[in-house]
Design an enzyme around this catalytic site. Structure first.
Site, mmCIF file in Angstrom:
data_model
loop_
_atom_site.group_PDB
_atom_site.id
_atom_site.type_symbol
_atom_site.label_atom_id
_atom_site.label_comp_id
_atom_site.label_asym_id
_atom_site.label_seq_id
_atom_site.Cartn_x
_atom_site.Cartn_y
_atom_site.Cartn_z
ATOM 1 N N GLU A 1 -5.840 13.428 -0.433
ATOM 2 C CA GLU A 1 -4.403 13.178 -0.604
ATOM 3 C C GLU A 1 -3.390 14.290 -0.694
ATOM 4 O OE1 GLU A 1 -4.044 10.615 -4.109
ATOM 5 O OE2 GLU A 1 -5.067 9.007 -2.938
ATOM 6 N N ARG B 1 -18.917 9.054 -2.703
ATOM 7 C CA ARG B 1 -17.974 10.234 -2.413
ATOM 8 C C ARG B 1 -17.679 10.863 -3.561
ATOM 9 N NH1 ARG B 1 -11.876 9.732 -1.935
ATOM 10 N NH2 ARG B 1 -11.291 11.828 -1.711
ATOM 11 N N HIS C 1 -10.246 18.104 -4.490
ATOM 12 C CA HIS C 1 -9.491 17.130 -5.050
ATOM 13 C C HIS C 1 -8.947 17.640 -6.380
ATOM 14 C CE1 HIS C 1 -10.002 12.238 -5.316
ATOM 15 N NE2 HIS C 1 -9.007 12.975 -6.297
ATOM 16 N N TYR D 1 -3.375 2.138 -2.346
ATOM 17 C CA TYR D 1 -3.148 1.652 -3.430
ATOM 18 C C TYR D 1 -1.999 0.398 -3.209
ATOM 19 C CZ TYR D 1 -6.491 4.812 -5.525
ATOM 20 O OH TYR D 1 -7.737 5.301 -5.520
ATOM 21 N N ASN E 1 -6.849 6.216 1.934
ATOM 22 C CA ASN E 1 -6.770 5.846 0.561
ATOM 23 C C ASN E 1 -5.557 4.816 0.211
ATOM 24 O OD1 ASN E 1 -8.734 7.873 0.202
ATOM 25 N ND2 ASN E 1 -7.456 8.985 -1.441
ATOM 26 N N GLU F 1 -10.600 5.502 -0.439
ATOM 27 C CA GLU F 1 -10.386 5.036 -1.873
ATOM 28 C C GLU F 1 -9.448 3.609 -1.800
ATOM 29 O OE1 GLU F 1 -7.996 7.626 -4.461
ATOM 30 O OE2 GLU F 1 -9.339 9.246 -4.171
HETATM 31 C C1 PNW Z 1 -5.580 8.788 -6.014
HETATM 32 N N1 PNW Z 1 0.849 7.598 -6.097
HETATM 33 O O1 PNW Z 1 -4.398 9.259 -6.688
HETATM 34 C C2 PNW Z 1 -6.723 10.043 -6.386
HETATM 35 O O2 PNW Z 1 -7.261 10.453 -5.295
HETATM 36 C C3 PNW Z 1 -7.517 9.784 -7.492
HETATM 37 O O3 PNW Z 1 -8.049 11.023 -8.013
HETATM 38 C C4 PNW Z 1 -6.735 8.854 -8.500
HETATM 39 O O4 PNW Z 1 -7.705 8.794 -10.010
HETATM 40 C C5 PNW Z 1 -6.522 7.468 -8.002
HETATM 41 O O5 PNW Z 1 -5.845 7.665 -6.755
HETATM 42 C C6 PNW Z 1 -5.805 6.520 -8.772
HETATM 43 O O6 PNW Z 1 -4.611 7.008 -9.272
HETATM 44 C C7 PNW Z 1 -3.183 8.795 -6.712
HETATM 45 O O7 PNW Z 1 1.906 7.944 -7.026
HETATM 46 C C8 PNW Z 1 -2.344 9.102 -7.450
HETATM 47 O O8 PNW Z 1 1.311 6.874 -5.078
HETATM 48 C C9 PNW Z 1 -0.944 8.834 -7.203
HETATM 49 C C10 PNW Z 1 -0.412 7.903 -6.157
HETATM 50 C C11 PNW Z 1 -1.540 7.638 -5.283
HETATM 51 C C12 PNW Z 1 -2.591 8.091 -5.505
#
Ligand code: PNW
Length: 459
Positions: A167, A78, A122, A290, A288, A363
């Site tokens: 996002e 991707r 992006h 995290y 995505n 992601e």
């Molecule tokens: C994503 N948050 O960004 C992006 O899609 C990527 O480009 C980035 O490098 C990756 O995650 C790691 O950060 C985020 O604050 C940025 O929750 C911030 C958040 C979540 C995703």
């Protein structure tokens, strides 16, 4: 060493990147400026004062990088297309030389047996469009569709998956409400119309891609299970509001054709008509993931460590946002909560039922400072553990009846981590930014072995 759990036959393993984070070559082949070029040039915006002007120099090294992906055994890759390479001023005919780069990249991937999956936006909006109002202007949604047509016509026959947006929540929240990302606006709740324009752009781009002959279209949308900080009713209420704003004002209109109750009124334009476009059918929905969010009412104790980004929430907001405590944290300080991935996937299933298309994890990954040995080897046992645990969570979601078809690691390479600069390293492959030397980390070797085992089984 963890093992990748058994996943359904045909499950797609991939890795992800984004143009501004890896390409460099910002002045080549007619590329115009993007909002991130502008933002990085403003003092104090990027932690280490760096920019994506060179990044991983992937623009010149994509052949080597695709070879690394092939060697790893990826099924799919991707990447994102830099809009200002295709339309340097954000509109008008395609800059064919700019498209040539993606043409070469796609052919290189196909020759390596890797399915190309393209994101259109992006975050690197052409600066000329920002000057004309950016996502505050409804016109930008139409511009995204025009750009989608140009790209779809050239690459629609070979790109196997499409995501108009990455996002939209992060663009809205970090880019326009809090000002931590480009274009650096601090609109607070007045950023809600940005969400609508992004969603409209998504819907129009889905339609434009289909008309151009592209197939297999979805989105890459960031989601966080949201937990109240306590059982107190005011914490539950604050968490429900944040959950709606962070997760559901983005997913509901796409998947159900309606905003959550009460949000229509915040959105500009003929909202009812726009929702018909926004809910254009998708072939898949990409999540995505995290970490979860923990939310307390104003004034109540927030036991989580404040998330850097949303910790900067301005005064007077109806919620305080932190992250779960009692879990290990990554080098970046994000909490490692694999079960949150199972939770958000099953929440999607429960919330949308029959209306939910197949899901992908578009992601998931983590940043740790690498331990580099004298012999050049790079040790990242935490990343291996992280990936194994999150894949196990995907397995559990599938067992619970969620149709998950694939998983993309963020990221194949260490890269330019936006406002954090080069200090955060998310790659399976270490990049020495002084020499551009690539070194597969231990996690890469682990994944390679696991993917080989899978390929043998399927044979
Ligand atoms: C994503 N948050 O960004 C992006 O899609 C990527 O480009 C980035 O490098 C990756 O995650 C790691 O950060 C985020 O604050 C940025 O929750 C911030 C958040 C979540 C995703």
């Amino acid at each position: 060493m963890p093992e990748i759990p058994d996943l359904p036959a045909g499950f797609t393993f991939g890795a992800a990147t984004a143009s501004y984070q890896i390409e460099g070559a910002v002045d080549e082949d007619g590329r115009g400026a993007s909002v991130w070029d502008t933002f990085c040039a403003e003092p104090g915006r990027i932690k280490d004062g760096t920019t994506g002007a060179v990044a991983c120099d992937h623009f010149h090294r994509y052949v080597d990088d695709v070879a690394l992906m092939k060697d790893l055994g990826l099924d799919a890759y991707r990447f994102s297309i830099a809009w200002p390479r295709i339309q340097p001023s954000g509109q008008g005919p395609a800059n064919q030389v700019g498209l040539d780069f993606y043409d070469r990249l796609v052919d290189e991937l196909l020759a390596a047996g890797i399915e190309p999956a393209a994101t259109l936006f992006h975050w690197d909006l052409p600066q000329a469009l920002q000057d004309a109002g950016g996502w505050q202007s409804r016109e930008t949604a139409g511009r995204l569709a025009d750009y989608a047509t140009l790209v779809g016509e050239r690459l629609g026959d070979r790109v196997t998956r499409w995501m108009p947006l990455n996002e939209p929540v992060v663009v809205t929240l970090l880019g326009h409400a809090l000002g931590i990302h480009a274009p650096g606006l601090q609109l607070g709740f007045d950023a809600l119309p940005i969400a609508h324009h992004l969603l409209l752009g998504h819907g129009l781009a889905v339609q434009a891609l289909r008309s151009a002959g592209a197939t297999n279209i979805g989105i890459a949308s960031n989601h966080a299970p949201t937990w109240p900080a306590s059982d107190a009713p005011e914490d539950r209420e604050a968490a429900a509001l944040y959950d709606t704003i962070y997760n559901w004002i983005f997913a509901d209109p796409i998947l159900t054709g309606a905003y959550p109750d009460g949000f229509d009124g915040f959105m500009p334009g003929p909202v009812e008509e726009d929702l018909k476009i926004i809910s254009s059918p998708l072939d898949f929905f990409g999540v995505n993931y995290y970490q979860p969010a923990v939310v307390a009412a104003p004034g109540n104790p927030l036991p989580g460590n404040a998330i850097d980004e949303v910790g900067a929430m301005p005064e007077g907001m109806p919620f305080q946002v932190g992250q779960p405590r009692g879990f290990p944290t990554t080098g970046f300080g994000w909490s490692v909560v694999p079960d949150g991935l199972r939770e958000i996937l099953t929440t999607f299933q429960q919330r949308y039922g029959e209306r939910l298309p197949p899901l992908y994890i578009t992601e998931n990954g983590c940043s740790y400072p690498d331990v580099v040995d004298a012999d050049g080897s790079v040790h990242d046992a935490e990343r291996t553990a992280y990936l194994g645990a999150h894949l196990e969570a995907v397995r559990q979601a599938i067992d619970a009846g969620v149709d998950v078809r694939g998983y993309f690691v963020w990221s194949i390479l260490d890269n330019f981590e936006w406002a954090e600069g080069y200090g955060e390293r998310f790659g399976l492959v270490h990049v020495d930014f002084a020499t551009q030397r690539r070194t597969p980390k231990d996690s890469y070797r682990w994944l390679q072995e696991q993917l080989r085992g899978r390929a043998d089984q399927e044979r």
